[in-house]
Design an enzyme around this catalytic site. Structure first.
Site, short mmCIF file in Angstrom:
data_model
loop_
_atom_site.label_atom_id
_atom_site.label_comp_id
_atom_site.label_asym_id
_atom_site.label_seq_id
_atom_site.Cartn_x
_atom_site.Cartn_y
_atom_site.Cartn_z
N GLU A 198 -2.01 -1.85 -7.69
CA GLU A 198 -3.47 -1.69 -7.76
C GLU A 198 -4.13 -2.26 -9.01
OE1 GLU A 198 -4.33 2.46 -6.96
OE2 GLU A 198 -4.05 2.10 -4.83
N GLU A 302 -0.03 1.45 0.66
CA GLU A 302 -0.45 2.85 0.45
C GLU A 302 -1.58 3.17 1.41
OE1 GLU A 302 -1.60 4.41 -3.42
OE2 GLU A 302 0.07 3.37 -4.36
O1 LIG Z 1 -0.56 6.58 -7.78
C1 LIG Z 1 -1.39 6.64 -6.64
C2 LIG Z 1 -2.37 5.51 -6.64
O2 LIG Z 1 -1.75 4.25 -6.45
C3 LIG Z 1 -3.51 5.72 -5.65
O3 LIG Z 1 -4.58 5.02 -6.16
C4 LIG Z 1 -5.87 5.29 -5.64
C5 LIG Z 1 -6.01 4.67 -4.29
O4 LIG Z 1 -7.29 4.87 -3.80
C6 LIG Z 1 -8.37 4.40 -4.61
O5 LIG Z 1 -9.52 4.88 -4.01
C7 LIG Z 1 -9.73 4.52 -2.67
C8 LIG Z 1 -10.35 3.14 -2.65
O6 LIG Z 1 -10.76 2.81 -1.33
C9 LIG Z 1 -11.70 3.71 -0.76
O7 LIG Z 1 -12.05 3.23 0.52
C10 LIG Z 1 -11.06 5.09 -0.64
O8 LIG Z 1 -12.01 5.99 -0.06
C11 LIG Z 1 -10.62 5.58 -2.03
O9 LIG Z 1 -9.87 6.78 -1.90
C12 LIG Z 1 -8.27 5.02 -6.01
O10 LIG Z 1 -9.30 4.53 -6.83
C13 LIG Z 1 -6.91 4.73 -6.58
O11 LIG Z 1 -6.78 5.34 -7.83
O12 LIG Z 1 -3.94 7.07 -5.58
C14 LIG Z 1 -2.97 8.07 -5.47
C15 LIG Z 1 -2.11 7.97 -6.66
O13 LIG Z 1 -1.26 9.04 -6.72
#
Ligand SMILES: O[C@@H]1[C@@H](O)[C@H](O[C@@H]2CO[C@@H](O[C@@H]3CO[C@@H](O)[C@H](O)[C@H]3O)[C@H](O)[C@H]2O)OC[C@H]1O
Length: 484
Positions: A198, A302
């Site tokens: 990411e 993910e």
């Molecule tokens: O370590 C993990 C990590 O990799 C993971 O990262 C998050 C993933 O989601 C991100 O937000 C999403 C972005 O897209 C939108 O459409 C969604 O609604 C959001 O949830 C977020 O910023 C990252 O940090 O998260 C889980 C960790 O444990």
């Protein structure tokens, strides 16, 4: 056995037979994420700790001394994934585990570019255990020096992704992947390397430059393993990749396909309506658009909803979770149509998202019961959190910014993924309030003997875990299901 490789849009074995990789991430293990398990202090499903992994480790050493602290973490890593976990995972019909890890296992910031061989102890063990059960692994550098993204899981202690500002951090990451490539180049059970989780590069171009460098560095040592490259902005955006792929062979591209419908922040109840299904699909297709236009291979590294817990959501729990399972099934239907390889987030945690989760009756969960309830109430794991109990506290800050800052400056990168309220949540809760709770987390260990510490770590072993049967059943049903 030979290496898997990327061929066009597919992953294939040595006979060119398509292999669809379906499994989960081992979040919360060699890289902690608060919600995930150990500490769930901030958000990683690891362990329920607050703040960042490096802060937690330091705080524990302050309280019990470095020997006992190291003992605890070593035991935690051992119990967290054993033969029983691999056997169970395989029994569900899944065939791949993405293993996130923190660079700190291999390199000390005070001793840069000097390999810590002990870093391989548990990583080798788990890769071999998976291989024994016929499970591929994908190695994911989840936490790079300086922090490659703005979120807590890059373990930088700040929301500034300094990785993009200091060449030295990038050089160290290149060095680390060279070491990893030397170590793993002959291992055919490793499906590939996922060099950077990411990334969030506000200027986009530095990411591509870095990928060119890391590609060459790895390929000079290991021409065999596939690479899985995340898109920018939390693996959602390939719009600036242009023709870069032309220089990369045996490479797949990773999206992270979280849907807002699977989270407490969902704008509406999810009922699988036509409009909602369209939205679900649109957001997925947008992430993979660049690959589809060029006939490249996509891996969903993910995704997955989070779940309600009886101790927090009470009587609403089952209804909420039924809704989340609907999102899950609808996503899987879309993925099956595309014969997509995926890795759901995540295998094991303390009850937020995992396929299995540590029982509330264990020593760890009993010891941290009140602390975890406080963390939940304060919503300091900002991602996936229900902030309804504390929203009023932060709203004035959001209102102030709205009032004083011109609208065009209110949404700073990583907008649009982070909206103004997300940024305030991350900085004020995930970083600031969390920081104050780190010592409180560590204090729970004060005065504990080595045997007691071992018992706490043992809480994470498979036999002490409950299974999220609804989730596992759906995953099994879809483990090998694809459209013909
Ligand atoms: O370590 C993990 C990590 O990799 C993971 O990262 C998050 C993933 O989601 C991100 O937000 C999403 C972005 O897209 C939108 O459409 C969604 O609604 C959001 O949830 C977020 O910023 C990252 O940090 O998260 C889980 C960790 O444990």
């Amino acid at each position: 056995m030979a290496y898997l490789k990327v061929s066009g849009t597919k992953i294939v074995d040595q006979n060119d037979k398509e292999i669809i990789l379906r499994g989960a991430g081992l979040g919360g293990w060699m890289k902690w994420a608060h919600v995930e398990s150990l500490f769930e202090i901030t958000v990683d499903t690891l362990a329920g700790y607050p703040g960042c992994e490096f802060q937690i480790r330091a705080a524990l050493a302050d309280v019990v001394g470095s020997e006992k602290s190291e003992f605890f973490f070593d035991k935690f890593l051992e119990y967290f994934f054993t033969d029983a976990d691999a056997a169970f995972f395989k029994s569900l019909g899944l065939n791949c585990i993405r293993i996130p890890f923190n660079y700190r296992h291999f390199e000390d910031d005070m001793n840069p570019k000097v390999l810590k061989p002990e870093g391989f102890k548990h990583l080798d063990r788990v890769i071999d255990l998976c291989a024994k059960h016929g499970i591929y692994t994908i190695l994911d550098l989840h936490t790079a020096p300086g922090g490659q993204n703005t979120d807590w899981h890059s373990d930088a202690g700040t929301h500034i992704a300094n990785f993009w500002l200091h060449k030295d951090f990038q050089d160290r990451t290149i060095w680390l992947w060279e070491e990893l490539a030397k170590h793993y180049k002959d291992n055919t059970w490793i499906a590939g390397y996922n060099p950077l989780n990411e990334p969030t590069d506000p200027y986009q171009t530095r990411l591509i430059a870095f990928y060119h460098r890391i590609y060459k560095a790895i390929r000079d040592i290991d021409p065999y393993h596939a690479l899985f490259l995340d898109g920018n902005t939390f693996a959602s955006d390939f719009s600036h990749f242009g023709d870069a792929h032309k220089g990369w062979e045996n490479t797949a591209y990773s999206i992270h396909d979280y849907s807002v419908f699977g989270f407490p922040a969902s704008p509406e109840k999810y009922v699988s309506s036509e409009v909602q299904l369209k939205r679900l699909k649109r957001s997925y297709l947008k992430k993979r658009e660049w690959m589809d236009q060029r006939g490249l291979c996509v891996w969903n590294g993910e995704w997955g909803p989070v779940y309600a817990r009886k101790e927090y959501e009470g009587e609403l729990t089952d209804a909420i979770n039924d809704e989340r399972f609907k999102v899950l099934k609808d996503q899987l239907n879309i993925y099956n149509e595309d014969r997509l390889s995926w890795s759901i987030w995540l295998y094991k945690d303390i009850g937020f998202q995992g396929m299995v989760h540590v029982s509330r009756e264990t020593t760890y969960m009993t010891l941290f019961k009140d602390f975890l309830a406080k963390k939940h109430r304060l919503a300091i794991d900002a991602w996936g959190a229900d902030d309804s109990q504390i929203r009023h506290v932060y709203q004035p800050l959001i209102d102030l910014i709205k009032q004083e800052v011109s609208p065009e400056h209110q949404n700073l990168y990583p907008a649009p993924v982070w909206k103004l309220q997300d940024r305030v949540g991350r900085l004020s809760r995930n970083i600031l309030v969390s920081e104050f709770l780190v010592k409180e987390w560590a204090e729970h260990f004060r005065g504990k003997s080595t045997e007691e510490i071992d018992e706490i770590a043992k809480s994470f072993s498979f036999d002490k875990c409950l299974h999220r049967d609804g989730l596992n059943k759906i995953l099994t049903e879809n483990a090998s299901s694809v459209a013909e």
